[in-house]
Structures are given as C-alpha cells and as structure tokens.
Enzyme design. Structure first.
Site, PDB file in Angstrom:
ATOM      1  N   ILE A   1       8.800  13.066   1.482  1.00 27.79           N
ATOM      2  CA  ILE A   1       7.537  13.573   1.771  1.00 27.79           C
ATOM      3  C   ILE A   1       6.681  12.626   2.196  1.00 27.79           C
ATOM      4  CG2 ILE A   1       6.927  13.809  -0.613  1.00 27.79           C
ATOM      5  CD1 ILE A   1       5.437  16.105  -0.269  1.00 27.79           C
ATOM      6  N   SER A   2       5.876  12.712   3.472  1.00 26.91           N
ATOM      7  CA  SER A   2       4.949  11.714   3.469  1.00 26.91           C
ATOM      8  C   SER A   2       3.927  11.226   2.623  1.00 26.91           C
ATOM      9  CB  SER A   2       4.438  11.691   5.047  1.00 26.91           C
ATOM     10  OG  SER A   2       5.428  12.063   6.118  1.00 26.91           O
ATOM     11  N   LYS A   3       3.385  10.274   2.750  1.00 30.14           N
ATOM     12  CA  LYS A   3       2.105   9.761   1.853  1.00 30.14           C
ATOM     13  C   LYS A   3       1.090  10.745   2.309  1.00 30.14           C
ATOM     14  CE  LYS A   3       2.208   4.836   2.350  1.00 30.14           C
ATOM     15  NZ  LYS A   3       1.368   3.427   2.589  1.00 30.14           N
TER      16      LYS A   3
ATOM     17  N   ARG B   1      -0.140  19.661  -3.890  1.00 28.38           N
ATOM     18  CA  ARG B   1       1.035  18.645  -3.612  1.00 28.38           C
ATOM     19  C   ARG B   1       2.169  18.740  -4.660  1.00 28.38           C
ATOM     20  NH1 ARG B   1       2.316  12.721  -2.777  1.00 28.38           N
ATOM     21  NH2 ARG B   1       3.398  12.464  -0.802  1.00 28.38           N
TER      22      ARG B   1
ATOM     23  N   PHE C   1       8.825   6.447   9.121  1.00 27.83           N
ATOM     24  CA  PHE C   1       9.561   7.944   8.888  1.00 27.83           C
ATOM     25  C   PHE C   1      11.034   7.898   8.501  1.00 27.83           C
ATOM     26  CE2 PHE C   1       5.200   8.778   9.980  1.00 27.83           C
ATOM     27  CZ  PHE C   1       4.789  10.077   9.500  1.00 27.83           C
TER      28      PHE C   1
END
Ligand code: SAH
Length: 255
Positions: free
Chosen positions: A99-101, A73, A247
């Site tokens: 960027i999502s968790k 990541r 989101f």
C-alpha cells in the site's frame, strides 16, 4: 482551524461509519469491524494529525485533505501493522504488494483533481491496482464513480472484504488485467495507476476523456521510476515528468 478539519474532527461515532457510507439505510452493523488495537477509538484524531502533516508538506486541496482525514487506513492493513497505519510509510498488503505511503496517495489524487475535466467535479476514475482497496476508498470521496481493477485474485478479494462494511455504491471492483484499461467504464476523467511499467499502455490514453488526466509511475531510466502526468485535450496529449517514486511493477495477465 482549516475548513477540512472542521468536518473531520467530529466524535468517532459520527466519523467512523457515516463518513464513508453512501447508503445510510444499509445495515452495516453486522459486518462492522472491531476497533483496531493500538489505534482504537481516537483514530479520528490520529488521522486529522496525519492530514495536517500532509497539508504542511504541501497538499492543499480540501477534498483530498478531508478524504485522507476520513478514510480509516488502519482497517486496510494487517492487525500487526495497525500501529504504523498513520505513519508516512508504505506497508505490505500480501502477495508481495504494498500500500503506498499516505503522502504519495494524497499527491497523486491531488494531481488527478487538477485536470481540466475535474474543474466541475471529478467524474469517472479508473484505478489500476486495487491492492487492499485503500486508495479506492480515498478516491470514492473525491470522484463520482471509481472503477478499480486488480490482476491478483487474492488482493481483489481482500479489497472486496475490506470495503464491504462501507457499502460504497460508487466503487466498482474488477478482477482483470489493468494494462487493457477497463473499456466498460470509459471514457474516464481520471486514470491513476498504483503500479509502474516501462511505458503507458495505449489503452489508457484511448480510454481517457478529452480534458482528462492520467497519473502513473513509469520507468524513466536505470530502472528508476518517476511520476508521469498526461493531459488529454482536443489537440492531443501533453506529458509532464515529476518527482521520483517507487511503485511495484505493472504486470500483465491475471494471477
Ligand atoms: N492502490 C493500492 C496499492 C496496490 S499496490 C492500495 O491502496 O492498496 C499495486 C497493485 O497493482 C498490486 O496489487 C498489483 O497486483 C497491481 N497490479 C500490477 N499490475 C497490474 C495490472 N496489469 N492490472 C491490475 N493490477 C495490477
């Protein structure tokens, strides 16, 4: 030690490239990214610890845990954010997007793998919202083909740049409006959206294979979003609304 760790906990030299590479003969050295400052050579151990936290939080699918322990990541975020890359936090990726968790990525990918169609292995997947390309890389570890569409040219190009060193032959990046889906790759065993709208576009349901599953955030009321799962069968669609999520908005058109 859990089975998914055994393969991940290889020395860095064995994990950093080969884990993601699909075509070992391809000369990756020329574009090989430098080790990230702060995460550095022991990032494999940091990722394994992150995956262990995901497992403790309820993620059970070995393929998902292995993918989360494998995909670097820190290569997908700005150098100033590298130290936070393995914390369970969303991070900015430019152009007002995030960027999502890791926990949300793992949860959504695990849901995708729970469909009827995925029983014999997950086939073609459509991702709406490529962003920096991180989730596409995770999906490439659990699905046969990944079509990932992004509406912002700057991020489409960033993802192309980020993913290039790994030469993932099963990932196809498309610049386009994902609200139309991507008909050329349909039908999809899975559709996953990283952006939330007020409703699910018809195109997504049309392009979902029978037995396939769609996982997407959707606005449910008061502007709040929840995770929506839609399963398509020969009898029609079944939908479930799961936990609250947060989101970026789903927008139409290319910019
Ligand atoms: N999966 C991404 C997360 C990106 S954030 C990652 O791992 O980095 C969500 C992305 O959805 C944003 O980049 C945003 O530009 C994109 N997006 C929003 N509406 C879209 C649409 N209609 N078609 C394609 N992408 C869209």
């Amino acid at each position: 030690m859990p089975g998914w760790v055994a393969r991940s906990a290889q020395p860095q030299a064995a994990i950093a490239k080969p884990v993601l590479a699909r075509s070992p003969a391809a000369p990756v050295a020329a574009r090989s990214p430098a080790p990230a400052v702060g995460v550095g050579l022991d990032s494999a151990a940091v990722r394994v610890r992150m995956a262990q936290r995901l497992e403790a939080a309820g993620i059970t699918h070995p393929g998902v845990l292995h993918a989360m322990a494998s995909v670097e990541r820190h290569r997908f975020v700005d150098s100033a954010l590298v130290n936070q890359a393995y914390e369970d936090t969303s991070l900015p990726i430019g152009l007002g997007q995030t960027i999502s968790k890791p926990s949300v990525v793992a949860r959504m990918v695990e849901l995708l793998l729970g469909s009827e169609a995925a029983r014999s292995g997950l086939g073609r997947v459509l991702e709406i919202g490529t962003g920096c390309g991180y989730q596409a890389a995770v999906l490439s570890r659990v699905a046969r083909e990944v079509y990932s569409i992004e509406r912002l040219r700057g991020l489409h190009e960033k993802a192309r740049h980020n993913l290039r060193p790994w030469r993932l032959t099963n990932v196809h990046l498309i610049l386009g409006d994902g609200m139309q889906g991507f008909v050329n790759g349909a039908p999809y065993a899975g559709i996953i959206s990283a952006a939330g709208g007020n409703s699910i576009p018809d195109a997504w349901c049309d392009q979902l294979a029978v037995g396939g599953r769609l996982v997407a955030p959707v606005v449910v009321g008061d502007g709040k979003q929840a995770l929506l799962v839609i399963d398509k069968s020969s009898h029609g669609f079944k939908q479930s609304i799961l936990e609250a999520v947060n989101f970026v908005p789903l927008k139409s058109g290319i910019a």
